[in-house]
Design an enzyme around this catalytic site. Structure first.
Site, mmCIF file in Angstrom:
data_model
loop_
_atom_site.group_PDB
_atom_site.id
_atom_site.type_symbol
_atom_site.label_atom_id
_atom_site.label_comp_id
_atom_site.label_asym_id
_atom_site.label_seq_id
_atom_site.Cartn_x
_atom_site.Cartn_y
_atom_site.Cartn_z
ATOM 1 N N PRO A 14 0.911 -1.336 0.022
ATOM 2 C CA PRO A 14 -0.181 0.020 -0.120
ATOM 3 C C PRO A 14 0.906 1.158 -0.101
ATOM 4 C CG PRO A 14 -0.083 -0.884 2.151
ATOM 5 C CD PRO A 14 0.703 -1.788 1.377
ATOM 6 N N GLN A 67 -6.455 -1.019 3.167
ATOM 7 C CA GLN A 67 -5.623 -0.770 4.173
ATOM 8 C C GLN A 67 -6.330 0.493 5.087
ATOM 9 O OE1 GLN A 67 -1.671 1.393 4.536
ATOM 10 N NE2 GLN A 67 -0.939 -0.615 5.467
ATOM 11 N N CYS A 97 3.098 3.676 8.873
ATOM 12 C CA CYS A 97 3.205 5.016 8.002
ATOM 13 C C CYS A 97 3.857 6.223 9.024
ATOM 14 C CB CYS A 97 2.088 5.274 7.398
ATOM 15 S SG CYS A 97 2.135 6.768 6.308
ATOM 16 N N LYS A 136 0.031 -4.480 9.457
ATOM 17 C CA LYS A 136 1.409 -4.062 8.795
ATOM 18 C C LYS A 136 2.084 -2.871 9.735
ATOM 19 C CE LYS A 136 3.690 -2.719 4.446
ATOM 20 N NZ LYS A 136 4.385 -1.616 4.830
ATOM 21 N N HIS A 168 7.561 -4.143 7.882
ATOM 22 C CA HIS A 168 8.705 -3.353 7.067
ATOM 23 C C HIS A 168 9.702 -3.288 8.122
ATOM 24 C CE1 HIS A 168 9.380 0.586 4.635
ATOM 25 N NE2 HIS A 168 10.495 0.052 5.010
ATOM 26 N N ASN A 208 8.647 -6.733 4.194
ATOM 27 C CA ASN A 208 8.660 -5.386 3.356
ATOM 28 C C ASN A 208 9.938 -4.642 3.537
ATOM 29 O OD1 ASN A 208 6.805 -2.526 3.699
ATOM 30 N ND2 ASN A 208 7.565 -3.301 1.468
ATOM 31 N N GLY A 209 10.149 -3.827 2.626
ATOM 32 C CA GLY A 209 11.250 -3.086 2.946
ATOM 33 C C GLY A 209 12.334 -3.184 2.068
ATOM 34 N N GLY A 210 12.791 -2.298 1.069
ATOM 35 C CA GLY A 210 14.148 -2.377 0.206
ATOM 36 C C GLY A 210 14.149 -3.493 -0.854
ATOM 37 N N ARG A 231 7.845 0.516 -4.118
ATOM 38 C CA ARG A 231 8.419 1.325 -5.319
ATOM 39 C C ARG A 231 9.030 0.547 -6.264
ATOM 40 N NH1 ARG A 231 12.391 4.406 -1.748
ATOM 41 N NH2 ARG A 231 12.015 2.581 -0.479
#
Length: 334
Positions: A14, A67, A97, A136, A168, A208-210, A231
């Site tokens: 998201p 979400q 977030c 999340k 994340h 999640n993350g990178g 991304r």
């Protein structure tokens, strides 16, 4: 070598202002099985705002998760109840977030500091939800010790009935870093997420993350149940073309990009006919052919011509015509 990651979950994260319904429709044309997420929708907005506009989606988006953002268990439960007719496959609570928007409302990553509130919220959502309720989160915020903060949060939300945890694998710094910096500067710690899976082997835990490539995603799936790209999937959506084969056991097929072009043109025409603008759709398509000859001209057409007054679906055709498709990337040449 056999792929032992079939039926594990590959998801597109998201992302506020990015993963709207037009983005999700576009991504679904490339992958039939990736789990898609809405951008975060605040519970208050669902209760008091233009609900249809916030929650409407195309039926083809499934599987898709909604979400939610919020910290009031009663409001979150009401938002879940109101969202139920829209047919989402999962409800996810945002506990990660770090933007100013969520800090002013004391939710998102701020909730890492209030695991009891998260647990109460999950319990309230579970009481009315007809689909899985997930969380999340980050590994911690500010000066928290992730080795204490993350398992404490996970333990409490699982006790409240959470069906899955997405992590994340970075801290969030609520002061001093922008949301963009919070996605890049705090160091990644994948190992702590792996340890959470070892601690709760029967619980779905995703990471999640990178994560930038499908090879990296597969490596993570040796340790956890799901992998989420943000991304990397948005900025070059062609990465989704091999997801169904690599993660869901679907036969390997060559994507017919021109069929996708035609479907996006038809979708854009329908959106324009209901009062929308072409740019609402095409802004999510700009990075599609990164690295192919002609991709620069493709981007220029979608970034400029698509936003001119009266622009129609033919702009999408013109953009695709600018790309010199390479054998193996697309079945036919332009």
């Amino acid at each position: 070598m056999p792929n032992n990651h079939k039926n594990k979950v590959f998801a597109v994260a998201p992302m506020i202002d990015w993963t709207d319904r037009h983005c999700r429709f576009f991504h679904r044309q490339i992958s039939r099985t990736a789990l898609l997420y809405t951008e975060m929708v605040v519970a208050d907005a669902i209760i008091h705002g233009p609900r249809d506009g916030l929650l409407a989606r195309d039926a083809s988006e499934n599987p898709v998760a909604l979400q939610l953002g919020g910290s009031d268990p009663r409001k979150l439960a009401e938002a879940v109840r109101l969202a139920e007719p829209f047919g989402y496959d999962e409800i996810n609570l945002n506990v990660g977030c770090p933007s100013d928007r969520v800090q002013s409302g004391t939710f998102g990553a701020c909730l890492m500091l209030e695991p009891e509130t998260v647990a109460r919220s999950v319990a309230a959502m579970k009481a009315v939800a007809r689909v899985p309720v997930t969380v999340k989160c980050r590994i911690g915020v500010d000066e928290q010790d992730p080795e204490q903060a993350l398992p404490d949060l996970i333990s409490q939300v699982l006790d409240s009935g959470a069906d899955a945890i997405w992590v994340h694998a970075r801290k969030a710094w609520l002061k001093g870093l922008s949301p963009k910096e919070n996605r890049e500067i705090p160091p990644l710690d994948y190992e702590i997420v792996y340890r959470m899976k070892q601690r709760w082997p029967d619980v779905f835990i995703g990471i999640n993350g990178g994560i930038k490539t499908l090879d990296e995603a597969e490596a993570h799936l040796d340790h956890v149940d799901g992998v989420m790209l943000g991304r990397a999937a948005y900025q070059n959506a062609s990465i989704l073309a091999d997801v169904d084969h690599r993660f869901s056991g679907a036969p390997a097929i060559e994507i017919d990009w021109f069929d996708i072009r035609d479907r996006m043109m038809a979708y854009a025409a329908e959106h324009i006919a209901t009062g929308g603008r072409l740019g609402h759709v095409t802004r999510h398509m700009v990075g599609l052919f990164t690295g192919l000859p002609g991709s620069r001209r493709y981007r220029q057409i979608l970034s400029t011509d698509a936003n001119r007054p009266g622009a129609g679906p033919e702009v999408i055709a013109a953009a695709f015509a600018a790309v010199e498709f390479v054998e193996g990337d697309v079945a036919v040449s332009a």
